[in-house]
Design a protein around this motif. Structure first.
Motif, mmCIF file in Angstrom:
data_model
loop_
_atom_site.group_PDB
_atom_site.id
_atom_site.type_symbol
_atom_site.label_atom_id
_atom_site.label_comp_id
_atom_site.label_asym_id
_atom_site.label_seq_id
_atom_site.Cartn_x
_atom_site.Cartn_y
_atom_site.Cartn_z
ATOM 1 N N THR A 149 2.127 -5.792 -8.729
ATOM 2 C CA THR A 149 3.144 -6.220 -7.770
ATOM 3 C C THR A 149 2.702 -5.743 -6.393
ATOM 4 O O THR A 149 1.973 -4.764 -6.283
ATOM 5 N N GLU A 150 3.153 -6.445 -5.345
ATOM 6 C CA GLU A 150 2.634 -6.149 -4.004
ATOM 7 C C GLU A 150 3.755 -5.789 -3.040
ATOM 8 O O GLU A 150 4.248 -4.665 -3.052
ATOM 9 N N HIS A 151 4.150 -6.751 -2.228
ATOM 10 C CA HIS A 151 5.101 -6.482 -1.155
ATOM 11 C C HIS A 151 6.529 -6.779 -1.592
ATOM 12 O O HIS A 151 7.154 -7.743 -1.136
ATOM 13 N N ILE A 152 7.012 -5.946 -2.515
ATOM 14 C CA ILE A 152 8.400 -6.047 -2.954
ATOM 15 C C ILE A 152 9.010 -4.647 -2.912
ATOM 16 O O ILE A 152 8.302 -3.641 -2.975
ATOM 17 N N PRO A 153 10.336 -4.547 -2.781
ATOM 18 C CA PRO A 153 10.972 -3.226 -2.793
ATOM 19 C C PRO A 153 10.672 -2.481 -4.098
ATOM 20 O O PRO A 153 10.607 -3.094 -5.178
ATOM 21 N N ASP A 247 2.088 1.101 -3.328
ATOM 22 C CA ASP A 247 1.691 2.438 -2.880
ATOM 23 C C ASP A 247 1.041 3.259 -3.986
ATOM 24 O O ASP A 247 0.260 4.160 -3.705
ATOM 25 N N GLN A 248 1.334 2.945 -5.240
ATOM 26 C CA GLN A 248 0.711 3.660 -6.349
ATOM 27 C C GLN A 248 -0.804 3.509 -6.312
ATOM 28 O O GLN A 248 -1.535 4.459 -6.594
ATOM 29 N N GLY A 249 -1.263 2.320 -5.942
ATOM 30 C CA GLY A 249 -2.696 2.087 -5.888
ATOM 31 C C GLY A 249 -3.313 2.332 -4.530
ATOM 32 O O GLY A 249 -4.439 2.829 -4.424
ATOM 33 N N LEU A 250 -2.562 2.015 -3.471
ATOM 34 C CA LEU A 250 -3.167 2.045 -2.140
ATOM 35 C C LEU A 250 -3.102 3.412 -1.472
ATOM 36 O O LEU A 250 -3.929 3.708 -0.604
ATOM 37 N N ALA A 251 -2.149 4.253 -1.843
ATOM 38 C CA ALA A 251 -2.118 5.601 -1.253
ATOM 39 C C ALA A 251 -3.387 6.379 -1.596
ATOM 40 O O ALA A 251 -4.054 6.909 -0.699
ATOM 41 N N PRO A 252 -3.791 6.452 -2.873
ATOM 42 C CA PRO A 252 -5.054 7.153 -3.159
ATOM 43 C C PRO A 252 -6.278 6.440 -2.614
ATOM 44 O O PRO A 252 -7.212 7.081 -2.131
ATOM 45 N N LEU A 253 -6.282 5.093 -2.669
ATOM 46 C CA LEU A 253 -7.434 4.353 -2.144
ATOM 47 C C LEU A 253 -7.642 4.655 -0.669
ATOM 48 O O LEU A 253 -8.767 4.951 -0.234
ATOM 49 N N LYS A 254 -6.582 4.604 0.118
ATOM 50 C CA LYS A 254 -6.731 4.797 1.561
ATOM 51 C C LYS A 254 -6.968 6.251 1.921
ATOM 52 O O LYS A 254 -7.601 6.540 2.950
ATOM 53 N N ALA A 255 -6.491 7.167 1.083
ATOM 54 C CA ALA A 255 -6.812 8.576 1.316
ATOM 55 C C ALA A 255 -8.304 8.830 1.118
ATOM 56 O O ALA A 255 -8.909 9.636 1.821
ATOM 57 N N LEU A 256 -8.892 8.097 0.186
ATOM 58 C CA LEU A 256 -10.306 8.303 -0.132
ATOM 59 C C LEU A 256 -11.245 7.457 0.733
ATOM 60 O O LEU A 256 -12.279 7.944 1.193
ATOM 61 N N TYR A 257 -10.899 6.180 0.961
ATOM 62 C CA TYR A 257 -11.854 5.252 1.559
ATOM 63 C C TYR A 257 -11.193 4.335 2.601
ATOM 64 O O TYR A 257 -11.439 3.131 2.610
#
Length: 312
Positions: A149-153, A247-257
């Motif tokens: 899921t992407e841009h949903i509440p 955010d489950q996937g993108l928070a760690p991704l953006k913290a790393l890369y």
């Protein structure tokens, strides 16, 4: 072989995208022929405001939208409408085989909303354009994350975790990436702790089992405990992940890369890649601050690589 022709959707001209395109042009033209979806006069005005030269030759196509007065750092319906028109023109060029791939610079979702555009972003629009279940995958060669899921509440996510659509998503993701190992995250803390903290993991597990049964050998592992899934030890085992929500996937991704990552749309009849960052209105057109071009360069590289593979 001639260089691929890449249709560049110019993004929100009140943001940082046009500066990135202009500053990266010299590097990009070594890899492809960039074709910018923008009126020449608007691009020239933006370049003058930035104190940058407009590249010559400057290959461009004017999208079907009225030019407007630039207002750096401002959310406006005019800039939203223009960025959408630029995107539609880029998609049209590739759909009609006049260009090889689309690369998108960042849009502003609120500006799209103010302009009356009925989509929350590029991927949402692409699903409607092509009537396909487009998949949003973000990352770099070290780590890729597909978003179920992407841009949903956040409160709507548990209701979306259903066995049949998740199974289809997993199989589409594997087919598009060719990955031999894919880690699938649970939804709840501790992956539900055997039902103590939620039972959605039973649905995720059933989808994993069903997807694996459809393949020659098992590919998917999970549901993994989300708070350890991106640890150094786990990243030695997995490059591809599926997250249940944004955010489950993108928070760690953006913290790393953060600087390296790009967005790739999978499961579509065209190639589309994008930067993995926003419009940065807070620094748009301001002098004497660093601008990182890496995500854009990587997005172009990925588009070129995919287009060459498609040609072969």
């Amino acid at each position: 072989m001639s260089l691929p022709l890449i249709a560049v959707s110019i993004g929100d001209l009140n943001g940082i995208g046009i500066e990135i395109a202009l500053r990266a042009h010299h590097e990009i033209k070594k890899r492809c022929r960039p074709l910018y979806m923008v009126h020449y006069g608007l691009a020239k005005t933006a370049a003058e405001k930035l104190g940058l030269p407009l590249p010559e030759p400057f290959e461009h196509i004017a999208p079907e939208a009225a030019p407007f007065t630039l207002a750096p750092g401002t959310v406006s319906p005019e800039s939203g409408a223009y960025s959408f028109a630029s995107f539609k023109q880029a998609v049209e060029e590739v759909s009609q085989k006049r260009a090889d791939a689309v690369v998108t610079l960042p849009i502003h979702k609120e500006a799209w909303m103010l302009a009356g555009i009925p989509y929350k972003g590029h991927t949402d629009a692409l699903r409607d354009f092509f009537k396909k279940e487009a998949i949003m995958m973000l990352g770099c060669e070290k780590l890729y994350v597909g978003l179920f899921t992407e841009h949903i509440p956040l409160k709507e996510v548990p209701g979306k975790v259903k066995e049949a659509p998740l199974t289809r998503f997993l199989l589409d993701f594997q087919r598009e990436t060719g990955a031999g190992k894919i880690a699938v995250l649970g939804l709840n803390p501790h992956a539900g702790d055997h039902g103590v903290l939620g039972d959605e993991e039973e649905t995720i597990r059933a989808a994993i089992d069903r997807a694996n049964a459809s393949l020659p050998s098992p590919v998917f592992t999970g549901p993994l405990v989300p708070d350890i899934a991106f640890s150094p030890q786990m990243r030695k085992r997995y490059t591809y992940y599926v997250a249940m929500y944004h955010d489950q996937g993108l928070a760690p991704l953006k913290a790393l890369y953060f600087d390296e990552s790009i967005n790739v749309s999978l499961n579509l009849p065209i190639i589309r890649t994008s930067v993995d960052h926003g419009t940065a209105f807070d620094i748009a057109y301001l002098p004497d601050r660093p601008v990182n071009l890496q995500s854009y360069v990587n997005a172009v590289d990925a588009a070129v690589k995919l287009s060459k593979s498609q040609r072969a």
